[in-house]
Design a protein around this motif. Structure first.
Motif, short mmCIF file in Angstrom:
data_model
loop_
_atom_site.label_atom_id
_atom_site.label_comp_id
_atom_site.label_asym_id
_atom_site.label_seq_id
_atom_site.Cartn_x
_atom_site.Cartn_y
_atom_site.Cartn_z
N UNK A 363 0.85 -1.20 0.00
CA UNK A 363 0.00 0.00 0.00
C UNK A 363 0.89 1.25 0.00
N UNK A 364 0.37 2.33 -0.58
CA UNK A 364 1.16 3.56 -0.69
C UNK A 364 0.29 4.77 -0.36
N UNK A 365 0.97 5.85 0.04
CA UNK A 365 0.30 7.13 0.22
C UNK A 365 -0.56 7.25 1.46
N UNK A 366 -0.48 6.29 2.36
CA UNK A 366 -1.29 6.35 3.57
C UNK A 366 -0.57 7.15 4.65
N UNK A 367 -1.35 7.85 5.49
CA UNK A 367 -0.76 8.64 6.55
C UNK A 367 -1.50 8.40 7.86
N UNK A 368 -0.80 8.59 8.97
CA UNK A 368 -1.43 8.49 10.28
C UNK A 368 -0.80 9.52 11.21
N UNK A 369 -1.63 10.14 12.06
CA UNK A 369 -1.13 11.18 12.94
C UNK A 369 -2.05 11.35 14.13
N UNK A 370 -1.46 11.68 15.27
CA UNK A 370 -2.20 12.07 16.47
C UNK A 370 -3.16 11.00 16.95
N UNK A 371 -2.80 9.75 16.76
CA UNK A 371 -3.59 8.65 17.31
C UNK A 371 -3.06 8.28 18.70
N UNK A 372 -3.96 7.81 19.56
CA UNK A 372 -3.57 7.39 20.91
C UNK A 372 -3.72 5.89 21.03
N UNK A 373 -2.70 5.23 21.60
CA UNK A 373 -2.68 3.77 21.71
C UNK A 373 -2.62 3.38 23.19
N UNK A 374 -3.46 2.40 23.57
CA UNK A 374 -3.49 1.93 24.94
C UNK A 374 -3.57 0.41 24.94
N UNK A 375 -2.80 -0.23 25.82
CA UNK A 375 -2.84 -1.69 25.98
C UNK A 375 -2.73 -2.41 24.64
#
Length: 395
Positions: A363-375
């Motif tokens: 996959x190409x061109x995907x972005x992710x930002x400002x996500x919160x991860x728990x457990x």
């Protein structure tokens, strides 16, 4: 100054009179033109004992009141009208027969068919097809079907849209279907309905020319089943629309127990080959995929996705999609799976998953930002091994 005061008093008086008149006028506007009662007990002055007879006699724009009782019939509507049912009004057809054909040309047996009608409203009715009597996979069983028609489906209960246990593998049994045929159009609002005990899909919006607003419904699948893989709400095959503030739960296909064994799967909200669909503020609980979208520009925002079994809470399988500000809790494979290109994932709260955001290899061109991860064991995995989820849409 005095003239101004009198003008204010006059305007206030007119407003008060209007406020007093409005409720009475509203009652006049909603007085039924035709009344139906199966046994003339609840409504002794009713003119009809059959809903179909009232529909046949109605003029376009008429309001039909259906009094409490049990109506063992299939209903066909081809004109603009409103049906408002009293509490306890049940449409319970027996030995149902095909009364129209679908987009793929197959026969359909529907409890209510609305066809080629500009504006039909159905409100307050219990539609129960438990006594359908169908003994084969065809005709396809449907509760309420709008074809090339527009209107509103609201405050109804649509239940038991399923065949016998021996036929539970048939791709049949959808509570509500809206579809457009032969390049025509359907625009329908589906709101505040209770939908449960369906065999294939709860609510389906299908084909180019169809646009639906699906809002505030409670759609509950059968839970674990070895029959047809269920989908709670489906917008597909070129249909447009919005899916907002629904509660969708318990769509689980039992043979799907691991990534390698899922030859099919059950989905809470399925966007299939439809573009620019908005899926917002839904509660999606206990499904094998929470929300699946493989169109162009689909927006998955502010949903609460909980207890996704085996597979992903949200699956972006299309392109240019958005998954923003969702809360995804307890997912089997990943909280958010990215299978397509140029998708954006931002501002999500992701709790308890093997992987928070899982990007498939290639996959190409995907972005992710400002996500919160728990457990979560792995917040972001990129790239991941190639894997394909096989959803089974209804058509």
């Amino acid at each position: 100054m005095k003239n101004s005061v009198w003008r204010c008093v006059l305007l206030l008086s007119v407003s008060l009179v209007t406020a007093r008149i409005a409720p009475a006028q509203q009652d006049i506007d909603h007085k039924p033109d035709l009344v139906v009662d199966d046994d003339k007990v609840q409504c002794p002055t009713a003119t009809f004992s059959s809903i179909q007879d009232a529909v046949n006699a109605a003029n376009p724009g008429n309001l039909i009141r259906v009094c409490a009782g049990t109506y063992g019939e299939q209903v066909f509507i081809n004109k603009s009208l409103s049906i408002e049912a009293d509490n306890g009004a049940i449409l319970l057809p027996t030995n149902m027969v095909a009364n129209t054909t679908g987009a793929a040309g197959g026969p359909i047996a529907a409890a209510i068919v609305v066809k080629d009608a500009a504006n039909v409203e159905i409100e307050g009715l219990i539609v129960d097809t438990a006594n359908n009597g169908i003994t084969e996979c065809a005709p396809d069983l449907i509760g309420i079907l709008y074809q090339n028609s527009s209107g509103i489906i609201e405050h109804n209960a649509i239940r038991n849209t399923k065949l016998s246990v021996t036929l539970n593998g048939c791709q049949s049994g959808t509570a509500i279907v809206v579809e457009s045929l032969a390049s025509k159009s359907s625009t329908v609002r589906i709101n505040d309905n209770s939908v449960h005990d369906y065999q294939k899909n709860g609510i389906t919006s299908s084909e180019a020319g169809t646009e639906t607003v699906i809002v505030d419904n409670v759609v509950t699948g059968l839970g674990p089943t070895t029959g047809a893989a269920q989908n709670g709400i489906q917008v597909g095959f070129g249909a447009k629309g919005t899916v907002v503030n629904n509660t969708v739960s318990n769509n689980v296909w039992s043979p799907c127990t691991s990534l390698t064994s899922c030859t099919a799967n059950a989905t809470g909200i399925l966007i299939f080959q439809s573009d620019d669909v908005r899926v917002e503020k839904n509660n999606v609980v206990t499904n094998q995929v929470g929300i699946y979208a493989n169109g162009m520009g689909d927006r998955i925002e502010s949903n609460n996705v909980v207890n996704t079994l085996v597979l992903a809470g949200i699956d972006l399988a299309g392109a240019n999609g958005v998954a923003n500000h969702n809360e995804v809790t307890n997912s089997g494979q990943a909280a958010i799976l990215i299978e397509g290109n140029d998708n954006s994932v931002a501002g999500n709260e992701l709790t308890e998953a093997p992987v928070g955001i899982l990007k498939l290899s290639g996959t190409v061109g995907n972005s992710h930002a400002n996500n919160s991860f728990y457990a979560t064991l792995i917040p972001v995995q990129d790239p991941a091994p190639v894997h394909s989820i096989r959803v089974v849409p209804d058509r």
